[in-house]
Write a protein that holds these residues in place. Sequence first.
Motif, short mmCIF file in Angstrom:
data_model
loop_
_atom_site.label_atom_id
_atom_site.label_comp_id
_atom_site.label_asym_id
_atom_site.label_seq_id
_atom_site.Cartn_x
_atom_site.Cartn_y
_atom_site.Cartn_z
N SER B 349 0.52 -1.39 -0.06
CA SER B 349 0.20 0.12 0.03
C SER B 349 0.94 1.27 -0.03
N LEU B 386 -12.95 -2.57 -1.98
CA LEU B 386 -12.61 -1.52 -1.32
C LEU B 386 -11.15 -1.21 -0.75
N GLN B 387 -10.42 -2.35 -0.46
CA GLN B 387 -8.93 -2.10 -0.53
C GLN B 387 -8.19 -1.39 -1.56
N MET B 389 -9.75 0.30 -3.83
CA MET B 389 -10.20 1.67 -3.83
C MET B 389 -9.62 2.75 -2.84
N TYR B 390 -9.55 2.34 -1.51
CA TYR B 390 -9.28 3.26 -0.43
C TYR B 390 -8.24 2.83 0.51
N GLU B 395 -5.44 11.22 0.04
CA GLU B 395 -6.40 11.23 -0.84
C GLU B 395 -5.66 10.28 -1.98
N PRO B 397 -6.11 8.22 -5.25
CA PRO B 397 -7.11 7.35 -6.09
C PRO B 397 -6.32 6.82 -7.10
N GLN B 525 -6.89 13.66 -7.96
CA GLN B 525 -8.25 12.86 -8.03
C GLN B 525 -9.03 13.30 -9.42
N ASN B 582 -13.36 1.95 -11.11
CA ASN B 582 -12.86 3.37 -10.75
C ASN B 582 -12.00 3.83 -11.92
#
Lengths: 376, 646
Positions: B349, B386-387, B389-390, B395, B397, B525, B582
């Motif tokens: 990450s 979701l991992q 995505m976020y 922030e 993206p 973003q 996304n």
Amino acid sequence: MTETTTAHGTGGPAGRGPAAAGTPASTTFASLSLVPKAAARQSMKDFKSDQEVRWCPGCGDYAILAAVQGFMPELGVAKENIVFVSGIGCSSRFPYYMNTYGMHSIHGRAPAIATGLATSRQDLSVWVVTGDGDALSIGGNHLIHALRRNVNLKILLFNNRIYGLTKGQYSPTSEIGKITKSTPMGSLDVPFNPVSLALGAEASFVARTVDSDRKHLTEVLRQAAAHPGTALVEIYQNCNIFNDGAFEALKDQQQAEEAVIRLEHGQPIRFGPDRAKGVVRDPATGDLQVVEVTPDNEAQVLIHDAHSASPTTAFALSRLADPDTLHHTPIGVFRSVDRPVYDTLMAGQLDTAVEQNGKGDLAALMAGGDTWTVIG
Amino acid sequence: MTSKVSSTTEQADGADGALVGGQRKPAGTKDVRRLDRVIIRFAGDSGDGMQLTGDRFTSETASFGNDLSTLPNFPAEIRAPAGTLPGVSSFQLHFADHDILTPGDAPDVLVAMNPAALKANVGDLPRGAEIIVNTDEFTRRAMQKVGYAVSPLEDGSLDGYQIHPVPLTTLTVEALKEFALSRKEAERSKNMFALGLLSWMYHRPTEGTERFLRTKFAKKPDIAAANIAAFRAGWNFGETTEDFAVSYEVAPAATAFPTGTYRNISGNLALSYGLVAASRQAELPLYLGSYPITPASDILHELSKHKNFGVRTFQAEDEIAGIGAALGAAFGGSLAVTTTSGPGVALKSETIGLAVSLELPLLIVDIQRGGPSTGLPTKTEQADLLQAMYGRNGEAPVPVIAPRTPADCFQAALEAARIALVYRTPVFLLSDGYLANGSEPWRIPELEELPDLRVEFAQGPNHTLDDGTQAFWPYKRDPQTLARPWAVPGTPGLEHRIGGIEKQDGTGNISYDPANHDFMVRTRQAKIDNIAVADLEVDDPGNTARTLVLGWGSTYGPITAAVRRLRTAGEHIAQAHLRHLNPFPKNLGTVLAAYDKVVIPEMNLGQLATLIRAKYLVDADSYNQVNGMPFKAEQLATALKEAIDD
């Protein structure tokens, strides 16, 4: 360790050593045979970026920056083919001040990132700048694996024995019992000796030098740069804010004579006033010890062999220093041996694959073995 | 349309007189029945070679021209304790004379190599299914191990099924007595005996398997010969024994496929080829930095075979170094990839965040598996959305795309590369264990069909300073895409430094300026939000439906199969399937608004539904399953029917 957002000291001198302008590219660097040569002679000025240097005034990093900028022209390679990659920490701001390509990455990961770059681009001279926390704590795994692989990287490990950027916690090289903000009753951890660690990790080139000794630092850089494969250079660096004087024993004129053992390949390992002391092997244990040199034992004084196939003696040398007083600290090149270079081997496998199977044919690959055809 | 086996399938050497035209044909007088589709499940100990058996049967079936879909299912342990329920490994194959979408809900035929395999799988069989059991393994001890007090073959509990008791082990050993093999060695060929028997039952071409065995054991010709002998013995057993009175034909799926050349392909293989193809189309060398992890390792294995394409594979010391090396290679101008599964993504990450900040192209391939933590390494799940995505600080993206079928992994890889290269961004490619190991026919694309992915590296200054001098600004963006220039080391005059600290717009120099940070956060973003992706297509025959079923990823097969069943039963339902998670397609909001009800089936607890509800304020219904297995079409059809009727 994570970085604070606090701005640190600004201003300060932009390098303290004498400017070594226009050093001729006289040395041949075997490790750089695939890197394009500079079209014209480059000078120290060419390697200074337009960014204001923001280390604390008096930081040892300034001296190292000046020495590196001063040495770079000597490589004789195009500066656009030089890349500095760093992690996180004070030292890791280094790439911003070099007018080369550079990446200030994340904590501890610079050797991994640099490995990807060096193994995919043999035409680059790739340098890693890291610190004791970055390289030996959060990034320890990447460091040891880079060393064992022998990727063509030059790793400059600025060791100030403290966490600077997070404001003064003890580091993996801090002496045991170190009183810091996070260890008010003294640290409990036994420190790493970076040279010992590197030798244990199968490093092919390991050296140690000191920020304030420009001449020695430059000579070590020269040998590291010439080494094909991973070179680890530990640079003792003073943090005048959080660990001032950590290496004073090695810098003070008086003490240094006792404390510093200068290693030179092929030379007897002697030091001290009038080179009165020497390093000999204890015949009983095989370990090394420091003795007063006498006519009787003079012949027993060890001749330094940086090219020895075995790292055993280099390791023993790395253990001579007292971690508390730093007495009997060897500096110079401990080990420099030729070993196959990872990126060369990797490129070789690609060439072999083409020789054996021909250049890749995507249509043939996709078709594979068993196909069937549907006809309209 | 006609279908034929292409000439690349070589003629067997004809050593056996039973070969007819390169293919063994049942020659006897037995009854032959035609079926339109069959679901077979091979089940045995994890050391019994069930995956190999399934793979071979699949290859035979593919070369015969059936449509097919497979579901391998195996434990995480390499050799779980023999004869136990956790040690059972199975391989399900659905093949048909028409186009099919899933590996099938319930097997028509189960091959059970031991009591554990029977016990673990019999519950999935409909009454009337055929069960071929290896009676040699039904010893008292083996049965006790799985809790059978009395033999299920004798206590009447299997009365509703057609049982074929076959002493597979004994027959195999008998068939191999001419070979200088120990009993234990001979027994190991019993899976080939079973394969031979099933190949006879379903008229599968056999020369491919024999060729495969010869190649696989090229250095051990005795073992090759023994396996081929066992395989032929199994075939001959079917031909001669009274117990198997009927064999079956499933005609090639002649009308199911558009014109073209086909092969069978698994998701991980298709994804690997997609990456090699993307590298060719981008004219950039491919660099994979990876650390072994189930179920993604096959991509590392596959790509490491293709060094003659200029592919560099680097097996790193850990997940972080895998992506780190890939990012370093991206900085140097490679098409860089890292492959992993959910736990690896967690470790990567921070580096993904760095890639977002550096704005360099990087593919992050996540072959999702059951989680959290180590979870279910060999089972499938869609719970990393979701991992992806976020799962980063700040922030950060990242575009996310997902393949829908095993073969679609090829196109998905190309699309991920397109987005990464055009927009200079890391991209998530979310496959899963079911797609990775499952397989289906794939129409091999012509090279001319592949997209042009070439990009231009920055070559010179891109900005004029106030004093008129020319400068290179690493963060001066393309006004259309908002992508920054890709200036690779070695380019004279473009020396620059990049890093994870916030950068000043344009110059890329370190900046702690509050307004600049706000601007950069919004710009990064906006770059992702404005990525051009294809509109979502909706399948709604006659525009009569009031309910929309929306899916993503590997649920495509079961959802589509369920929708077909409902429509066949006269129901009205619309279907749409997202490739891009996304950014979402621009028309998604309009599509959602057009239906009274939206149902989102997912192999998680409703992650896409959460995104949809948050972004579009649509009261979408979530339908979830997280048991490590894909949805069954029947179960989905029932759930969707309830939604329609609700």
